[in-house]
Design a protein around this motif. Structure first.
Motif, mmCIF file in Angstrom:
data_model
loop_
_atom_site.group_PDB
_atom_site.id
_atom_site.type_symbol
_atom_site.label_atom_id
_atom_site.label_comp_id
_atom_site.label_asym_id
_atom_site.label_seq_id
_atom_site.Cartn_x
_atom_site.Cartn_y
_atom_site.Cartn_z
ATOM 1 N N GLY A 197 4.718 -2.232 -5.910
ATOM 2 C CA GLY A 197 3.734 -1.984 -4.865
ATOM 3 C C GLY A 197 2.400 -2.642 -5.182
ATOM 4 O O GLY A 197 1.790 -3.290 -4.324
ATOM 5 N N LEU A 198 1.944 -2.500 -6.422
ATOM 6 C CA LEU A 198 0.685 -3.124 -6.839
ATOM 7 C C LEU A 198 0.801 -4.650 -6.819
ATOM 8 O O LEU A 198 -0.145 -5.355 -6.450
ATOM 9 C CB LEU A 198 0.299 -2.643 -8.236
ATOM 10 N N PHE A 199 1.973 -5.163 -7.205
ATOM 11 C CA PHE A 199 2.191 -6.614 -7.191
ATOM 12 C C PHE A 199 2.107 -7.158 -5.764
ATOM 13 O O PHE A 199 1.488 -8.209 -5.522
ATOM 14 C CB PHE A 199 3.552 -6.934 -7.802
ATOM 15 N N MET A 200 2.713 -6.465 -4.808
ATOM 16 C CA MET A 200 2.664 -6.910 -3.420
ATOM 17 C C MET A 200 1.242 -6.866 -2.875
ATOM 18 O O MET A 200 0.829 -7.745 -2.113
ATOM 19 C CB MET A 200 3.601 -6.073 -2.560
ATOM 20 N N GLU A 220 0.835 -1.204 0.000
ATOM 21 C CA GLU A 220 0.000 0.000 0.000
ATOM 22 C C GLU A 220 0.869 1.253 0.000
ATOM 23 O O GLU A 220 0.640 2.198 -0.765
ATOM 24 C CB GLU A 220 -0.919 0.004 1.220
ATOM 25 N N THR A 221 1.882 1.251 0.868
ATOM 26 C CA THR A 221 2.755 2.418 0.987
ATOM 27 C C THR A 221 3.553 2.644 -0.289
ATOM 28 O O THR A 221 3.649 3.767 -0.798
ATOM 29 C CB THR A 221 3.716 2.234 2.173
ATOM 30 N N TYR A 222 4.122 1.576 -0.834
ATOM 31 C CA TYR A 222 4.992 1.710 -2.000
ATOM 32 C C TYR A 222 4.209 2.075 -3.253
ATOM 33 O O TYR A 222 4.679 2.867 -4.078
ATOM 34 C CB TYR A 222 5.772 0.415 -2.210
ATOM 35 N N SER A 223 3.024 1.511 -3.410
ATOM 36 C CA SER A 223 2.220 1.869 -4.584
ATOM 37 C C SER A 223 1.732 3.309 -4.486
ATOM 38 O O SER A 223 1.663 4.015 -5.504
ATOM 39 C CB SER A 223 1.037 0.907 -4.741
ATOM 40 N N ALA A 224 1.403 3.769 -3.263
ATOM 41 C CA ALA A 224 1.002 5.171 -3.082
ATOM 42 C C ALA A 224 2.148 6.100 -3.438
ATOM 43 O O ALA A 224 1.961 7.111 -4.134
ATOM 44 C CB ALA A 224 0.542 5.400 -1.641
ATOM 45 N N ALA A 225 3.366 5.763 -2.975
ATOM 46 C CA ALA A 225 4.534 6.574 -3.320
ATOM 47 C C ALA A 225 4.780 6.553 -4.823
ATOM 48 O O ALA A 225 5.058 7.595 -5.434
ATOM 49 C CB ALA A 225 5.761 6.058 -2.574
ATOM 50 N N GLY A 226 4.662 5.374 -5.426
ATOM 51 C CA GLY A 226 4.878 5.260 -6.864
ATOM 52 C C GLY A 226 3.900 6.114 -7.658
ATOM 53 O O GLY A 226 4.285 6.784 -8.622
ATOM 54 N N LEU A 246 2.961 11.890 2.124
ATOM 55 C CA LEU A 246 3.060 11.861 3.580
ATOM 56 C C LEU A 246 1.679 11.752 4.217
ATOM 57 O O LEU A 246 1.494 11.045 5.212
ATOM 58 C CB LEU A 246 3.785 13.108 4.089
ATOM 59 N N GLY A 247 0.683 12.446 3.632
ATOM 60 C CA GLY A 247 -0.685 12.317 4.127
ATOM 61 C C GLY A 247 -1.208 10.899 3.969
ATOM 62 O O GLY A 247 -1.825 10.339 4.881
ATOM 63 N N LEU A 248 -0.961 10.308 2.802
ATOM 64 C CA LEU A 248 -1.376 8.921 2.574
ATOM 65 C C LEU A 248 -0.644 7.961 3.504
ATOM 66 O O LEU A 248 -1.238 6.992 4.009
ATOM 67 C CB LEU A 248 -1.111 8.524 1.119
ATOM 68 N N LEU A 249 0.644 8.216 3.751
ATOM 69 C CA LEU A 249 1.423 7.358 4.640
ATOM 70 C C LEU A 249 0.859 7.370 6.054
ATOM 71 O O LEU A 249 0.717 6.318 6.690
ATOM 72 C CB LEU A 249 2.885 7.823 4.643
ATOM 73 N N ILE A 250 0.519 8.558 6.547
ATOM 74 C CA ILE A 250 -0.073 8.659 7.889
ATOM 75 C C ILE A 250 -1.388 7.906 7.941
ATOM 76 O O ILE A 250 -1.679 7.177 8.906
ATOM 77 C CB ILE A 250 -0.265 10.146 8.267
#
Length: 204
Positions: free
Chosen positions: A193-196, A29-35, A72-76
């Motif tokens: 990220g999507l794969f995970m 979730e975190t990595y795909s959001a960053a991507g 950062l908002g999505l990460l929180i």
């Protein structure tokens, strides 16, 4: 030999090679959001290069800082939503610690490289920073591969190394630099990220 200590060491080593991949859900979730955020940023930088978006002023500042603020908002939100979930096993904690350390190192690099670039008024010096960030991402993925021994993790690590190298080649060609960064963000951040996420849903 201390029996309790040996038992704890054995349990830790067993956790490192456990077949489950519970760590993938939140990390995906975190990595795909960053991507997604940084792929959009690369597209906007491409728009600046072709004159479709302003290269200065408030809009340019928003392009430079906006994606990070959104991420950062999505990460929180992701962390708070998953706070009540399981803490994860040794692999989850190890992988999370590595990527957390890489994030802290990025902040130190901003201060070091940014201060030199500011004193020398050199965009070229500053552009070394994102190249190094890509290499550090490759380092983190290489550690993940060493923990999990899955070939796709090693491929992602190699992809990040190649991205950093390609960006360094085009450091005096902003168009090529942005394209190399954008391809790297899409192929080695958004897609993994999507794969995970998909893998975690299949194993749920």
């Amino acid at each position: 030999m201390n029996t309790d200590s040996a038992r704890d060491d054995l349990a830790f080593m067993r956790a490192l090679v456990e077949p489950t991949d519970d760590w993938q859900k939140q990390f995906g979730e975190t990595y795909s959001a960053a991507g997604l955020c940084y792929c959009v940023q690369m597209l906007l930088h491409g728009g600046q290069f072709f004159g479709l978006a302003p290269a200065g002023g408030p809009v340019a500042l928003a392009i430079g800082l906006g994606p990070t603020v959104v991420f950062l908002g999505l990460l929180i939100w992701i962390i708070r939503r998953n706070r009540s979930g399981a803490a994860g096993g040794a692999t989850s904690r190890a992988v999370g610690s590595v990527f957390g350390a890489v994030g802290a190192t990025n902040l130190a690099l901003v201060l070091v490289i940014g201060s030199v670039a500011w004193r020398w008024h050199s965009l070229g010096v500053w552009l070394i920073y994102p190249c190094v960030v890509m290499i550090l991402q490759g380092l983190a993925w290489l550690v993940a591969y060493m923990l999990r021994r899955k070939s796709w993790l090693a491929l992602v690590a190699i992809g990040w190394f190649a991205t950093g190298f390609a960006m360094a080649i085009f450091i005096d060609n902003m168009g090529g630099f942005v394209v190399a960064a954008g391809v790297g963000m899409f192929a080695f951040m958004l897609l993994p990220g999507l794969f995970m996420l998909r893998q975690s849903r299949r194993s749920a």
